[in-house]
Design an enzyme around this catalytic site. Sequence first.
Site, mmCIF file in Angstrom:
data_model
loop_
_atom_site.group_PDB
_atom_site.id
_atom_site.type_symbol
_atom_site.label_atom_id
_atom_site.label_comp_id
_atom_site.label_asym_id
_atom_site.label_seq_id
_atom_site.Cartn_x
_atom_site.Cartn_y
_atom_site.Cartn_z
ATOM 1 C CE1 TYR A 162 34.490 78.764 -38.670
ATOM 2 C CE2 TYR A 162 36.057 80.367 -39.536
ATOM 3 C CZ TYR A 162 35.012 79.485 -39.732
ATOM 4 O OH TYR A 162 34.497 79.320 -40.995
ATOM 5 C CB THR A 164 42.751 77.050 -33.535
ATOM 6 O OG1 THR A 164 43.374 78.234 -32.993
ATOM 7 C CG2 THR A 164 43.547 75.836 -33.101
ATOM 8 C CB ALA A 165 38.653 74.575 -35.722
#
Length: 255
Positions: A162, A164-165
Amino acid sequence: MSNFAAYPSLKDRVILITGGGSGIGASLVEHFASQHAKVAFLDIAEQPSLELVERLAPHSKHRPLFLRCDLTDILALQSAIAQISHDLGAPQVLVNNAGSDDRHDFVNVTPEYWDQRIAVNLRHQFFAAQAVAEQMKAAGSGSIINMSSISWIIPGRQLPIYNTAKAAIVGMTRSLAHDLGPSGIRVNCVQPGSILTDRQRRLWMSPEYEQEVLDRQCLKRHLLPDDVARLVLFLAADDSEAITNQSHIIDGGWI
């Protein structure tokens, strides 16, 4: 909402919101509808989305349009956006809101889970922007607002994919702002902090976490979906026509 701003430029404007059936997304749908915009929203959760439409329709100039869509299916996403363009007109504002903060441990992540989480939290934002960009170019204007989070800055625990996104969304925003700016399209990012949605209250807001949030924030109150929606309204309206390529933090002063 009478104590807050009204934006004449949003009247009759076609607004597309992903993940509009609950939480921040539902507040976005309600706030744009209250501005007399033509609101379309996508969500996989059918029942709460239909209930939202029925609740708002009697008080809205334009009945909100809900289309059920699994945003991890890019062909379905593209088809839904094409239908919205046919039914309401080309979207002039895209709010890439949908996402999921399911907790996960780094050591247990498989390639399959990685791909699924990236599809839920990042990939559809890119392809939704791609799907509306040509029509916005033809119009010579548009506003794309991508929902990130302060979670990747803190960083939030048990959320490696999450986070990273959400970090990638900031980079994507800056890239698209430069690519689309010459066509009059603005691209901004919103990074909420701890927003007290029903989901957050149900799953994560333990007394310990609530105290941590209030200790870290400068403002000693819960932030609500309406707080985020009002910022998004401003970024969608012509009042912010000179603002692009920016990440707007709304976290009560956490970071």
